[in-house]
Design an enzyme around this catalytic site. Structure first.
Site, PDB file in Angstrom:
ATOM      1  N   ASP A   1       0.613  -1.094  -0.148  1.00 37.01           N
ATOM      2  CA  ASP A   1       0.100   0.041  -0.067  1.00 37.01           C
ATOM      3  C   ASP A   1       0.806   1.450  -0.191  1.00 37.01           C
ATOM      4  O   ASP A   1       0.398   2.380   0.451  1.00 37.01           O
ATOM      5  CB  ASP A   1      -1.198   0.063   1.130  1.00 37.01           C
ATOM      6  CG  ASP A   1      -1.739  -1.153   1.112  1.00 37.01           C
ATOM      7  OD1 ASP A   1      -2.133  -1.709   0.221  1.00 37.01           O
ATOM      8  OD2 ASP A   1      -2.302  -1.689   2.321  1.00 37.01           O
TER       9      ASP A   1
ATOM     10  N   LYS B   1       1.831   2.359  -5.085  1.00 31.51           N
ATOM     11  CA  LYS B   1       2.480   1.853  -6.244  1.00 31.51           C
ATOM     12  C   LYS B   1       1.647   1.929  -7.456  1.00 31.51           C
ATOM     13  O   LYS B   1       2.256   2.444  -8.387  1.00 31.51           O
ATOM     14  CB  LYS B   1       2.815   0.205  -5.985  1.00 31.51           C
ATOM     15  CG  LYS B   1       3.704  -0.068  -5.011  1.00 31.51           C
ATOM     16  CD  LYS B   1       3.987  -1.652  -4.975  1.00 31.51           C
ATOM     17  CE  LYS B   1       2.565  -2.238  -4.539  1.00 31.51           C
ATOM     18  NZ  LYS B   1       2.362  -2.008  -2.995  1.00 31.51           N
TER      19      LYS B   1
ATOM     20  N   GLY C   1      -4.298  -4.612  -4.064  1.00 41.42           N
ATOM     21  CA  GLY C   1      -5.253  -3.455  -4.334  1.00 41.42           C
ATOM     22  C   GLY C   1      -4.546  -2.068  -4.862  1.00 41.42           C
ATOM     23  O   GLY C   1      -4.051  -1.368  -3.934  1.00 41.42           O
ATOM     24  N   HIS C   2      -4.767  -1.858  -5.928  1.00 44.22           N
ATOM     25  CA  HIS C   2      -3.990  -0.727  -6.637  1.00 44.22           C
ATOM     26  C   HIS C   2      -4.805   0.318  -6.909  1.00 44.22           C
ATOM     27  O   HIS C   2      -5.868   0.081  -8.018  1.00 44.22           O
ATOM     28  CB  HIS C   2      -3.036  -1.004  -7.606  1.00 44.22           C
ATOM     29  CG  HIS C   2      -1.914  -1.973  -7.223  1.00 44.22           C
ATOM     30  ND1 HIS C   2      -1.103  -2.756  -8.032  1.00 44.22           N
ATOM     31  CD2 HIS C   2      -1.649  -2.430  -6.071  1.00 44.22           C
ATOM     32  CE1 HIS C   2      -0.215  -3.427  -7.164  1.00 44.22           C
ATOM     33  NE2 HIS C   2      -0.446  -3.222  -6.119  1.00 44.22           N
TER      34      HIS C   2
ATOM     35  N   GLN D   1       2.246  -6.015  -3.090  1.00 49.33           N
ATOM     36  CA  GLN D   1       2.595  -6.095  -1.757  1.00 49.33           C
ATOM     37  C   GLN D   1       3.891  -5.216  -1.544  1.00 49.33           C
ATOM     38  O   GLN D   1       4.386  -4.265  -2.476  1.00 49.33           O
ATOM     39  CB  GLN D   1       2.713  -7.513  -1.516  1.00 49.33           C
ATOM     40  CG  GLN D   1       1.643  -8.438  -1.167  1.00 49.33           C
ATOM     41  CD  GLN D   1       1.078  -8.852  -2.580  1.00 49.33           C
ATOM     42  OE1 GLN D   1       1.620  -9.421  -3.289  1.00 49.33           O
ATOM     43  NE2 GLN D   1      -0.352  -8.467  -2.745  1.00 49.33           N
TER      44      GLN D   1
HETATM   45  P1  IMO Z   1      -0.885  -4.059  -2.412  1.00 51.03           P
HETATM   46  O1  IMO Z   1      -0.317  -4.594  -3.495  1.00 51.03           O
HETATM   47  C1  IMO Z   1      -0.940  -4.533   1.984  1.00 51.03           C
HETATM   48  C2  IMO Z   1      -0.895  -8.506   3.665  1.00 51.03           C
HETATM   49  C3  IMO Z   1      -2.245  -8.949   4.249  1.00 51.03           C
HETATM   50  C4  IMO Z   1      -1.398 -10.072   5.371  1.00 51.03           C
HETATM   51  C5  IMO Z   1      -0.404 -10.528   4.878  1.00 51.03           C
HETATM   52  C6  IMO Z   1      -0.732 -12.089   4.207  1.00 51.03           C
HETATM   53  O2  IMO Z   1      -1.855  -3.407  -2.391  1.00 51.03           O
HETATM   54  O3  IMO Z   1       0.436  -3.483  -1.542  1.00 51.03           O
HETATM   55  P2  IMO Z   1      -2.274 -12.827   1.912  1.00 51.03           P
HETATM   56  O4  IMO Z   1      -3.615 -12.560   1.909  1.00 51.03           O
HETATM   57  O5  IMO Z   1      -1.263 -12.125   0.929  1.00 51.03           O
HETATM   58  O6  IMO Z   1      -1.850 -13.997   2.304  1.00 51.03           O
HETATM   59  O7  IMO Z   1      -1.932 -11.947   3.493  1.00 51.03           O
HETATM   60  O8  IMO Z   1      -0.153  -9.842   3.688  1.00 51.03           O
HETATM   61  N1  IMO Z   1      -0.928  -8.241   2.351  1.00 51.03           N
HETATM   62  C7  IMO Z   1      -1.057  -6.964   1.937  1.00 51.03           C
HETATM   63  N2  IMO Z   1      -0.942  -5.666   2.644  1.00 51.03           N
HETATM   64  N3  IMO Z   1      -0.926  -4.286   0.730  1.00 51.03           N
HETATM   65  C8  IMO Z   1      -1.101  -5.616  -0.096  1.00 51.03           C
HETATM   66  O9  IMO Z   1      -1.034  -5.560  -1.407  1.00 51.03           O
HETATM   67  C9  IMO Z   1      -1.028  -6.655   0.673  1.00 51.03           C
HETATM   68  N4  IMO Z   1      -1.201  -7.966   0.240  1.00 51.03           N
HETATM   69  C10 IMO Z   1      -1.128  -8.989   1.156  1.00 51.03           C
HETATM   70  O10 IMO Z   1      -2.785  -8.010   4.775  1.00 51.03           O
HETATM   71  O11 IMO Z   1      -1.035  -9.207   6.416  1.00 51.03           O
HETATM   72 MG    MG Z   2      -2.848  -1.819  -1.834  1.00 52.14          MG
END
Ligand code: IMO
Ligand code: MG
Length: 384
Positions: free
Chosen positions: A13, A16, A40-41, A223
Site C-alpha cells: 500500500d 505503487k 489493491g492498486h 505487496q
Molecule cells: P498491495 O499490492 C498491504 C498482507 C495481508 C496480510 C499478509 C498476508 O496493495 O500493496 P495474504 O492474503 O497475502 O496471504 O496476506 O499480507 N497483504 C497486503 N498488505 N498491501 C497489499 O498489497 C497486501 N497483500 C497482502 O494484509 O497481513
Molecule cells: Mg494496496
C-alpha cells in the site's frame, strides 16, 4: 527506460498504483509478476477511480500491452469481473494477456484460507482471505492447476478429480465442512477457460520479442518487501516474493535485463494484518494520519495500522532489492503536522541496532530511535 521494476519497499500500500500509472505512459509493456487479488492498486485518471487487483495499471494507456505474469495466482472470477468493469467504463482491454504458466486460485483455496485463519485463533496472520497462501502452497507442493490447463479439458478433469480427493478429505475430516463438487468446479472453470482463451499466451516469448525490439518494459510489483516470505516479518508475510528478484521469476525476464529498480515508499508507514511494526502509533497521531490519509484497505476495507517513517526497514528493503531509486508518496498527508519523526535505529535490549532483525520476537521488542524534525506546515499537494 528499457526494463524497470517498480517495487513496494514497505508493507504494501505504498502508492505503487500511482507511480506505475505515471510511468506506464512511457512503457510499451507492463507485467504484473507476483501476488494475486490480495493486491489493491488505486488509480485515479480521466476514466474515474479504479481499484485494480490483478490487471496491471498500464491498461489505461492505449499503446501498452499488459501481461499478468507466471508469478501471479489468478482467481479467474475476479479477473473476468475486473475486465468487464473496465470495459463497461470505456477502457479497452484488448491488449491484456495472461501467462499460461500462472497458477489458478481454486474454490478450495479461498475456502481453506478462511478456515486456516479461523483455526489459528490468536496466531492468525490477518490474510486477505483471497486464497493466496493455499494457492502458492499448492504451487510449491506441485498440486497446482495452471491457466494453460484450462485449455486442455480432458486433462483438467482428471487432474481436478485427483486434487479434489485430498482437498475434500481435508475439508470434511479436518474442518468438518461440506465437500466440494468436481462437476460444479469443472464446468465453472471450463467456462472461465473459454472466456479467457483469447488472452492466454506463452508470455515469455512475447516478452523476449519485446526485448529484441528494445521496447520499454515495466515490471509492476504488488505487496511490499517487508511482506516477502524470506526477508519480511515471517510468518506474518504473504506467500510470493514482492522483491526485485521476484520480478524476474514472476515474469520470465532474466536479472541482467532489469536496468532500474524503483522502490516506492510512503512518507510514513502503514501495515494491515498481523505482525510487528516497530514505528506503529497506537495514539492520536496514528489515528489522525489514518483519517487524514484515509488509510483503509482497498482490498478488505480494514483500517491500516499507521506509524512514522522507518528508515531502518527502508534501508533493509533497499539492500535486498538493489534499489536504484526511491519514490516517496503521500508527503502531503504530513502537511499539517507540527513535528515529524523518522526512525533511524532500533533499541533492542539496551543496545541500538541499525539492521532489521529476522526474528519477530526481537523485532517486537525493538523500540524505535527517532530523529525529530519540525513539520513544514504548508500545503504541498500542488507541487509538481
Ligand atoms: P498491495 O499490492 C498491504 C498482507 C495481508 C496480510 C499478509 C498476508 O496493495 O500493496 P495474504 O492474503 O497475502 O496471504 O496476506 O499480507 N497483504 C497486503 N498488505 N498491501 C497489499 O498489497 C497486501 N497483500 C497482502 O494484509 O497481513
Ligand atoms: Mg494496496
Amino acid at each position: 527506460m528499457s526494463v524497470i521494476a517498480v517495487i513496494g519497499a514497505q508493507w504494501g500500500d505504498e502508492g505503487k498504483g500511482k507511480i506505475v500509472d505515471l510511468l506506464a505512459e512511457k512503457a510499451r509493456v507492463v507485467v504484473r509478476f507476483s501476488g494475486g487479488d490480495n493486491a489493491g492498486h488505486t488509480v485515479i485518471n480521466q476514466y474515474g477511480e479504479f481499484g485494480l487487483h490483478i490487471i496491471p495499471s498500464g491498461i489505461f494507456y492505449p499503446g501498452v500491452t499488459c501481461i499478468v505474469g507466471n508469478g501471479v495466482v489468478i482467481n479467474p472470477e475476479i479477473l473476468i469481473g475486473e475486465i468487464s468493469q473496465l470495459e463497461q467504463r470505456g477502457v479497452d482491454t484488448g491488449r491484456l494477456f495472461i501467462s499460461d504458466r500462472a497458477h489458478l486460485i481454486m474454490p478450495y483455496h479461498t475456502l481453506l484460507d478462511g478456515l486456516e485463519e479461523e483455526s489459528r485463533g490468536g496466531n492468525a496472520i490477518g490474510t486477505t482471505r483471497k486464497g493466496i497462501g493455499p494457492a502458492f502452497a499448492d504451487k510449491t507442493a506441485r498440486l497446482g492447476i495452471r491457466v494453460g490447463d484450462l485449455l486442455e479439458k480432458e486433462a483438467l478433469l482428471k487432474r481436478l478429480r485427483f486434487i479434489l480427493e485430498s482437498k475434500n478429505a481435508i475439508l470434511t475430516r479436518v474442518y468438518g465442512v461440506k465437500p466440494l463438487s468436481v462437476d460444479e468446479i469443472y464446468s465453472r472453470y471450463c467456462r472461465y477457460g473459454e472466456l479467457l482463451a483469447p488472452r492466454i499466451r506463452e508470455t515469455v516469448v512475447m516478452l523476449s520479442e519485446a526485448l529484441d525490439r528494445n521496447e520499454p518494459i515495466m515490471l509492476e510489483g504488488a505487496q511490499g518487501a517487508l511482506l516477502d516470505p524470506d526477508f519480511g516479518t515471517y510468518p506474518y508475510t504473504t506467500s510470493s516474493s514482492p522483491l526485485a528478484g521476484g520480478s524476474c521469476l514472476g515474469s520470465g525476464i532474466g536479472p541482467k535485463q532489469v536496468k532500474s529498480i524503483l522502490g516506492v515508499v510512503k512518507a510514513y508507514c502503514t501495515r494491515v494484518g498481523g505482525g510487528p511494526m516497530p514505528t506503529e502509533l497506537t495514539d492520536e497521531t496514528g489515528d489522525s494520519i489514518r483519517e487524514l490519509a484515509h488509510e483503509y484497505g482497498t482490498t478488505t476495507g480494514r483500517p491500516r495500522r499507521c506509524g512514522w517513517f522507518d528508515a531502518v526497514a527502508t534501508r533493509f528493503s533497499a539492500r535486498v532489492n538493489s534499489l536504484t531509486g526511491i519514490a516517496i508518496t503521500r508527503l502531503d498527508v504530513l502537511d499539517t503536522l507540527p513535528r515529524l519523526k523518522i526512525c533511524t535505529g532500533y533499541k533492542l535490549e539496551g543496545e541500538v541496532i541499525n539492521y532489521f532483525p529476522a526474528s519477530i520476537t526481537a523485532l517486537s521488542k525493538c523500540q524505535p530511535v527517532y530523529e525529530e524534525l519540525p513539520g513544514w506546515q504548508s500545503a504541498t499537494s500542488h507541487i509538481r
